[in-house]
Design an enzyme around this catalytic site. Structure first.
Site, PDB file in Angstrom:
ATOM      1  N   ASN A  30       0.848  -1.198   0.000  1.00 53.28           N
ATOM      2  CA  ASN A  30       0.000   0.000   0.000  1.00 53.28           C
ATOM      3  C   ASN A  30       0.882   1.245   0.000  1.00 53.28           C
ATOM      4  O   ASN A  30       2.103   1.148   0.014  1.00 53.28           O
ATOM      5  CB  ASN A  30      -0.964  -0.031   1.194  1.00 53.28           C
ATOM      6  CG  ASN A  30      -0.204  -0.056   2.511  1.00 53.28           C
ATOM      7  OD1 ASN A  30       0.523   0.869   2.837  1.00 53.28           O
ATOM      8  ND2 ASN A  30      -0.348  -1.148   3.261  1.00 53.28           N
ATOM      9  N   HIS A  31       0.257   2.408  -0.004  1.00 59.40           N
ATOM     10  CA  HIS A  31       0.988   3.668  -0.195  1.00 59.40           C
ATOM     11  C   HIS A  31       1.551   4.287   1.081  1.00 59.40           C
ATOM     12  O   HIS A  31       1.996   5.432   1.050  1.00 59.40           O
ATOM     13  CB  HIS A  31       0.082   4.697  -0.873  1.00 59.40           C
ATOM     14  CG  HIS A  31      -0.116   4.430  -2.335  1.00 59.40           C
ATOM     15  ND1 HIS A  31       0.916   4.508  -3.235  1.00 59.40           N
ATOM     16  CD2 HIS A  31      -1.215   4.072  -3.032  1.00 59.40           C
ATOM     17  CE1 HIS A  31       0.450   4.226  -4.443  1.00 59.40           C
ATOM     18  NE2 HIS A  31      -0.843   3.942  -4.341  1.00 59.40           N
TER      19      HIS A  31
END
Ligand code: C5P
Length: 226
Positions: A30-31
Site C-alpha cells: 500500500n501507499h
C-alpha cells in the site's frame, strides 16, 4: 526535556506498509510512507524514551538513537513486535499493515500466459489486537483512518481493541495523511471516570502531531501507573 512524561520508558512503535509476497519478484502493498511512525519514533526518542521502531519497507532513514528493526510482511512484523514487547511500557501501532496476504507464495516467478488470473488471499493477523489481548499488555495506542463518523468509529475501536488512546484522521481529505509531511487528527481516550474525551490536533507537521500524541500517551500512562 526534563519534564518529559516519557523519560526512561521503553516505547515500541510500528511504521510503514507491509509487503506480502506473490512470487519471488512481486508483492502486494500500500501507499504508506512511514512518515508518521518515524516522526513518532524521533519525537519519543527526543522526549527521553528508549525507542524500538519495527518498520516495513520505507525510503526513510532511522531516526538517530532509535533501534530500527526492519521487516517486510505482516507476519514478520508481528514476530518482531512479539520479540520486543515484553519490556515495552507503551505500544504504538502506526503501521499500515496489509489486511490480507497470499494463501500460498509461488516459489517460481508466475508466467503471464493466462488472460486472467486469480490470487487467493487470507487474512493477516491484527498486530495491535494481538498485543492488546496479551495477558499483561503494554499501554496500547492505535490509529484509525475513517471517511465518516470519525468519533463513532474511533470510540468503538478504543473499546473493541482495548486501546488507551486512538488517533483518528479523516482520510477523505487527500491533501494530508499518507505521503504528506503534514497531518490533522483527533485523539480519543477515556478519562479516569470512564468518559470519552477528545482533542483535535489541527493541521501541522507530522513531527508536531507526533509530539502531541506522545504527550497525551505519556499523561495517560502516568495516570495508570502512579
Ligand atoms: O482496524 P483498523 O485496521 O482500522 O485498525 C487500525 C489500527 O490497527 C492501526 O493502529 C494499525 O496500525 C493497527 N493494525 C495492526 N495490524 C493489522 C491491522 C491494523 O496492528 N493487521
Amino acid at each position: 526535556p526534563k519534564d518529559s512524561p516519557l523519560r526512561g520508558l521503553n516505547i515500541l512503535i510500528t511504521a510503514g506498509p507491509t509487503r506480502e509476497a506473490i512470487d519471488p519478484v512481486r508483492y502486494l502493498s500500500n501507499h504508506s510512507s512511514g512518515k508518521m511512525g518515524y516522526a513518532l519514533a524521533a519525537q519519543a526518542q527526543r522526549l527521553g524514551a528508549n525507542v524500538t521502531l519495527v518498520s516495513g519497507p520505507t525510503q526513510l532513514a532511522a531516526p538517530e538513537g532509535v533501534n530500527l528493526v526492519a521487516v517486510e510482511s505482516a507476519q514478520e512484523m508481528l514476530d518482531a513486535v512479539e520479540a520486543h514487547v515484553a519490556d515495552a511500557a507503551i505500544f504504538i501501532a502506526c503501521a499500515a499493515v496489509a489486511d490480507y496476504r497470499l494463501a500460498a507464495v509461488a516459489t517460481d516467478k508466475i508466467k503471464k500466459n493466462a488472460d486472467t488470473m486469480q490470487l487467493e488471499l487470507v487474512k493477516n493477523p491484527d498486530i495491535l489486537a494481538t498485543i492488546a489481548n496479551r495477558p499483561q499488555p503494554p499501554m496500547c495506542v492505535g490509529f484509525a483512518a475513517e471517511t465518516q463518523d470519525v468519533a463513532h468509529y474511533a470510540a468503538d475501536k478504543l473499546k473493541r481493541k482495548k486501546l488507551a488512546l486512538i488517533a483518528a484522521n479523516d482520510v477523505s481529505d487527500s491533501s494530508i495523511g499518507f505521503n504528506s509531511d503534514e497531518n490533522a487528527m483527533t485523539l480519543f481516550w477515556h478519562n479516569a471516570k470512564g468518559e470519552l474525551e477528545q482533542k483535535a490536533l489541527d493541521r501541522a507537521p507530522k513531527l508536531t502531531i507526533a509530539e502531541a500524541i506522545l504527550r497525551q500517551a505519556g499523561e495517560l500512562y502516568g495516570e495508570r501507573n502512579h
